[in-house]
Design an enzyme around this catalytic site. Structure first.
Site, PDB file in Angstrom:
ATOM      1  N   LYS A 296      -4.673  16.730 -24.327  1.00 38.41           N
ATOM      2  CA  LYS A 296      -3.770  15.352 -24.185  1.00 38.41           C
ATOM      3  C   LYS A 296      -4.249  14.664 -25.506  1.00 38.41           C
ATOM      4  O   LYS A 296      -4.948  14.195 -25.648  1.00 38.41           O
ATOM      5  CB  LYS A 296      -4.328  14.508 -23.093  1.00 38.41           C
ATOM      6  CG  LYS A 296      -3.429  13.334 -22.781  1.00 38.41           C
ATOM      7  CD  LYS A 296      -4.130  12.089 -22.308  1.00 38.41           C
ATOM      8  CE  LYS A 296      -4.594  11.329 -22.997  1.00 38.41           C
ATOM      9  NZ  LYS A 296      -3.642  10.606 -24.113  1.00 38.41           N
TER      10      LYS A 296
ATOM     11  N   GLU B  63     -17.571  12.616 -28.908  1.00 41.35           N
ATOM     12  CA  GLU B  63     -17.552  12.334 -30.182  1.00 41.35           C
ATOM     13  C   GLU B  63     -16.989  10.703 -30.159  1.00 41.35           C
ATOM     14  O   GLU B  63     -15.752  10.755 -29.969  1.00 41.35           O
ATOM     15  CB  GLU B  63     -16.686  12.986 -30.983  1.00 41.35           C
ATOM     16  CG  GLU B  63     -17.117  12.938 -32.549  1.00 41.35           C
ATOM     17  CD  GLU B  63     -16.207  11.942 -33.119  1.00 41.35           C
ATOM     18  OE1 GLU B  63     -16.631  10.745 -33.188  1.00 41.35           O
ATOM     19  OE2 GLU B  63     -15.105  12.397 -33.613  1.00 41.35           O
TER      20      GLU B  63
ATOM     21  N   CYS C 291     -13.676   7.674 -37.134  1.00 41.84           N
ATOM     22  CA  CYS C 291     -14.629   7.539 -36.287  1.00 41.84           C
ATOM     23  C   CYS C 291     -15.989   7.298 -37.166  1.00 41.84           C
ATOM     24  O   CYS C 291     -16.734   6.673 -36.877  1.00 41.84           O
ATOM     25  CB  CYS C 291     -14.635   8.264 -35.150  1.00 41.84           C
ATOM     26  SG  CYS C 291     -14.862   9.986 -35.435  1.00 41.84           S
TER      27      CYS C 291
ATOM     28  N   GLU D 134     -17.628  -2.023 -34.246  1.00 42.79           N
ATOM     29  CA  GLU D 134     -16.789  -0.988 -34.997  1.00 42.79           C
ATOM     30  C   GLU D 134     -15.480  -1.654 -35.077  1.00 42.79           C
ATOM     31  O   GLU D 134     -14.664  -1.942 -34.026  1.00 42.79           O
ATOM     32  CB  GLU D 134     -16.633   0.451 -34.078  1.00 42.79           C
ATOM     33  CG  GLU D 134     -15.690   1.404 -34.792  1.00 42.79           C
ATOM     34  CD  GLU D 134     -15.633   2.560 -33.924  1.00 42.79           C
ATOM     35  OE1 GLU D 134     -15.282   3.528 -34.512  1.00 42.79           O
ATOM     36  OE2 GLU D 134     -15.779   2.551 -32.872  1.00 42.79           O
TER      37      GLU D 134
END
Length: 898
Positions: free
Chosen positions: A4, A78, A112, A216
């Site tokens: 997905k 992750e 990331c 973040e």
């Protein structure tokens, strides 16, 4: 495998599937399912999925892992990072600057592993910054099809707004020094301004406690921090719950390895950033992930372990054997039963990796053990160990069809709670599934567009029919006196209830508030039917007072839905959709008396007109029960409406006062609220009723409300033009509205000079018909009056929606709006009932409209912002950010299933 991709980047998954197919991969091995976070949540909990790999932000990963844990599935995560770049004192400064730029601006910062915390020795800071600024000229935003372009826009409008909020917070709240970039878009994107462009941004003089350093951002935002010793830099680099990546720049390789060994991160680089060959296993530490991807270990994470023991002796080892008649002395530890010595030779077993999701055959290796009889001694073990043999054999020799694959049609759309272990769904899964009828896609039942559509049709059939009746002038009666007195009672109660209606709506909920509100419209129109037969004026006055209570609640709930359900960037369109559907009700309502009275030139309408209106209003009240609770509503991005989870009468009454305290600037809109219904009395009674016969009044009503649809469409969509900042759009809307006030009402002044109340009130006065000469001019004036009304109301709602996204606060705003609006309506209806001169009423309309715009100007300049931070909206609620933010990752992410 079921893959997905992110809903923001779906095409690459389909392209990859096409490549695999052309390469000969059998059907069913690689499957692609597109969709939002709800689809990902469904997949992770599906019983046919044995392994889940997720890439995304930490909070979403925790929910995915929790959901997978319910089925004891293997997981690889992750997740996010706040990775440090350590520039050591001996580093080559140019290499360090190049690495810092790659760590922050590659893929526009949407990576990331971004190294957003750049630690630089204090003595190197000035030189590092100078070289960094010099190299920023090599960042080239532009046409993505141009091979020279190396910097693109962000992936979505929602993410663009999020990154902007962080940059603004860094400037205004954190107090960091902006070295480069900021809130403006890059200068080199002419012709592409509609993209979600963020300038690469550099903050310096940062501290570890700053929000832009701790959280973040997932955008092109670099923060520079200075340090005095390497040990200090290591300690500060590790002072985060995340541990995805880290990098060190130094000329001393031994020192590099010593520093890397102390950094708490799963992916580390020395003198480079971002390189990740396929044979290198990568994965995060701490909250940045579980397991690894790539390399041998990454491949092993996608297979399951199976251990097999085959006995070749022909007899089953058992403790349940006949005892020997001779005593046996066990003098050696190996003289034990099989369960003991098996542990000694377990290293001879070969783990078997078998099976994939398609169920296809796979070659495996199985160990076979020749059983050793008891009792044991060292010699016998030594003699028997060579009999442990290894066999190669094929598993699943028979042809196995691929297991059923999961397609988009199989996937329902549960909301975020589906991915939270132990948390029940807040709504039924069917509420979150969109449907297609031919080429038309019907939005999910619990989505803002569908819910707003339901509310619009409730208002279509309730206030829409009310508008149609009053648009006839005098409620369809020959004299306006009864209608005026009824409306005075209506707006008197409306004014009181409306002001406090936000408290009621927040406490009782949208469904009950709207349904109760709809009942009053039925009773109001029934009172006019009664008056047609018995001329009992008491009934319309009572019905008006009761409708005031009902309408105050209905319009408050409607306003809260219209302003709080849409995303920030779509509020104008949502307001226009509502206003168009709502006024379509008034158009159709006006067509009813037009059709029934097309040959009627008398003063009153027929009974059939009122009965038709009554049926529609009753249906509208019933339709409100098909709404879902506001807490069940989920936007397309997965986010939810900011509400109070546990409202009480006390909390909502205090919330009303708190709204006035924290958002006191809203009082600058109060004059616009006051003026917003003031002109209806003049337009309906002093223009339409005074000058036109019944069939022409019905036609005028059709044209008036049709013009409202046009006005709502133009203004609603113009207010959402993304090429301009919201602050610019707000000021432009004010300017256009002021210009229209002068132009349209200037034309109205010229028309009003042609007649007086005294002339039109005599029974012998011949009213204008659509066949009369000179009708075209006033017809267009009346149409422009309708257009202007839609523009005024749309702008007011949009201005309020620009101040906050909090549903609770917006319910109070809507209550203030309708309550103050009703005060104005009470006064003007009473003035009209006292038969004030038409010109006086006209002048009061024009003056109030222009004056209220001038009073609202400071709020528009000072308080309307380009975006409202979620932190501000949450302050007026008992919800948390996690409970209302999107349930899928706001950045690019992937969910894989095995």
């Amino acid at each position: 495998m079921v893959y997905k991709p992110s809903e923001f980047t779906p095409l690459h998954g389909l392209t990859l599937a096409q490549i695999y197919t052309e390469a000969g991969l059998p059907p069913g091995v690689f499957n692609v399912v597109n969709g939002g976070g709800d689809v990902g949540a469904y997949l992770t909990s599906h019983p046919k999925i044995a392994k889940v790999s997720f890439t995304g932000q930490v909070s979403t990963g925790q929910k995915v892992a929790s959901s997978a844990a319910g089925g004891m599935k293997y997981v690889t995560m992750e997740l996010g990072g706040k990775s440090p770049v350590l520039v050591l004192p001996d580093a080559d400064i140019e290499s360090a600057v190049d690495g810092a730029m790659m760590a922050n601006f590659f893929s526009s910062g949407q990576v990331c592993t971004n190294g957003t915390r750049v630690f630089v020795p204090s003595e190197m800071k000035e030189g590092f910054e100078r070289l960094l600024l010099n190299k920023m000229k090599y960042v080239r935003p532009g046409d993505l099809m141009d091979p020279n372009t190396n910097f693109g826009p962000l992936v979505s409008e929602m993410h663009y707004s999020k990154v902007l909020r962080y940059i603004k917070h860094g400037i205004e709240s954190d107090g960091a020094k902006l070295l480069y970039g900021g809130l403006e878009k890059p200068e080199s994107i002419r012709g592409m301004e509609d993209g979600y462009w963020i300038r690469p941004t550099i903050f310096t003089e940062c501290k570890d406690s700053m929000k832009i350093v701790q959280e973040e951002i997932f955008g092109p935002v670099l923060t520079i921090l200075t340090y005095e010793s390497v040990e200090e830099a290591i300690a500060r680099a590790n002072a985060t719950p995340l541990g995805l990546a880290a990098g060190v720049f130094t000329k001393d390789l031994n020192l590099a390895h010593k520093v890397i060994a102390k950094l708490e991160a799963g992916i580390t680089w020395v003198n480079t950033w971002g390189e990740s060959p396929a044979e290198m296993s990568v994965g995060g530490w701490k909250q940045s992930g579980v397991g690894v991807e790539n390399g041998r270990r990454g491949l092993e994470a996608w297979v399951r372990n199976k251990s097999t023991l085959v006995d070749m002796s022909g007899s089953v080892p058992t403790v349940f054997a006949k005892l020997s008649i001779f005593p046996v002395a066990i003098s050696n530890p190996l003289e034990v039963y099989p369960h003991t010595y098996l542990s000694l030779i377990s290293s001879f077993f070969l783990s078997v990796y078998s099976g994939d999701i398609s169920g296809r055959p796979s070659e495996v290796t199985v160990s076979a053990l020749a059983t050793i009889p008891r009792p044991l001694d060292a010699d016998s073990v030594g003699k028997r160990l060579p009999s442990i043999i290894t066999l190669n054999m094929a598993m699943n020799e028979e042809k196995v069809e691929p297991s059923a694959t999961i397609t988009a049609a199989d996937v329902p759309s549960p909301i975020r709670e589906a991915s939270e272990a132990g948390q029940p769904l807040m709504g039924k899964s069917w509420m979150y599934r969109s449907r297609k009828i031919g080429s038309v896609t019907i939005p999910a039942y619990a989505s803002p567009p569908f819910q707003l559509g339901l509310v619009a049709f409730v208002c279509f059939m309730c206030p829409g029919m009310f508008n149609a009746v009053n648009g006839l002038g005098g409620g369809g009666q020959f004299s306006a006196t009864t209608s005026n007195n009824s409306n005075v009672a209506l707006y008197s109660t409306f004014a009181v209830v409306g002001f406090f209606a936000g408290t009621v709506a927040n406490r009782l909920g949208i469904k009950l508030t709207l349904s109760f509100g709809g009942i009053g419209y039925f009773l109001y129109i029934a009172s006019y039917l009664s008056y047609n037969h018995n001329q009992n004026a008491g009934f319309p006055i009572f019905a008006g007072a009761f409708l005031g209570v009902c309408a105050g609640l209905l319009w408050c709930a409607q306003g809260a839905i219209m302003m709080s359900y849409p995303p920030e960037a779509s509020k104008g369109r949502y307001i226009s959709w509502f206003w168009m559907i709502f006024n379509l009700g008034a158009v159709i309502g006006s067509l009813i008396p037009l059709g029934q009275n097309i040959h009627n030139t008398s003063g009153t309408v027929s009974d059939g007109t009122y009965i038709g209106f009554m049926v529609l209003t009753l249906c509208g009240a019933a339709l409100a029960w098909f709404l879902v609770d506001a807490r069940h509503v989920q936007r397309a991005d997965g986010s939810h409406v900011v509400l109070m989870k546990h409202p009480t009468w006390k909390s909502e009454l205090l919330g009303l006062l708190e709204t006035l305290k924290t958002d006191s600037w809203v009082v600058f809109l109060f004059p616009m609220f006051f003026a917003s219904n003031w002109f209806y009395t003049y337009q309906f009674n002093d223009v339409n009723l005074a000058r036109f016969n019944v069939r022409t009044r019905a036609l005028n009503g059709v044209l008036y409300w049709s013009s409202q649809i046009i006005g709502a469409y133009i203004f609603g969509y113009a207010l959402d033009l993304s090429r301009f900042r919201r602050t610019i759009r707000a000021k432009a809307a004010w300017a256009v509205l002021f210009a229209l006030t002068m132009i349209i009402w200037g034309g109205g002044y010229a028309w009003q000079k042609q007649y007086t109340r005294a002339e039109t009130s005599v029974k012998t006065y011949v009213k204008m018909d659509w066949s009369s000469s000179g009708y075209v001019g006033p017809m267009f004036l009346y149409m422009f009056y309708g257009f202007y009304d839609a523009a005024w109301q749309t702008c007011i709602y949009w201005f309020m929606g620009a101040l906050t996204n909090n549903g609770r606060k917006l319910a109070n705003f809507a209550g203030f709006y309708k309550g103050i609006q009703s005060v104005g309506a009470v006064i003007i209806f009473r003035i009209d009932a006292l038969e004030a001169p038409f010109m006086n009423e006209f002048a009061s309309c024009w003056g109030l409209l222009a004056g209220s715009l001038l009073i609202a100007l400071p709020l528009i300049f000072v308080k309307v912002r380009d975006t409202v931070p979620l932190e501000d909206d949450i302050k007026f609620s008992d919800e948390t950010i996690e409970e209302v933010t999107p349930t899928h990752d706001q950045r690019i992410h992937e969910t894989k299933g095995h």
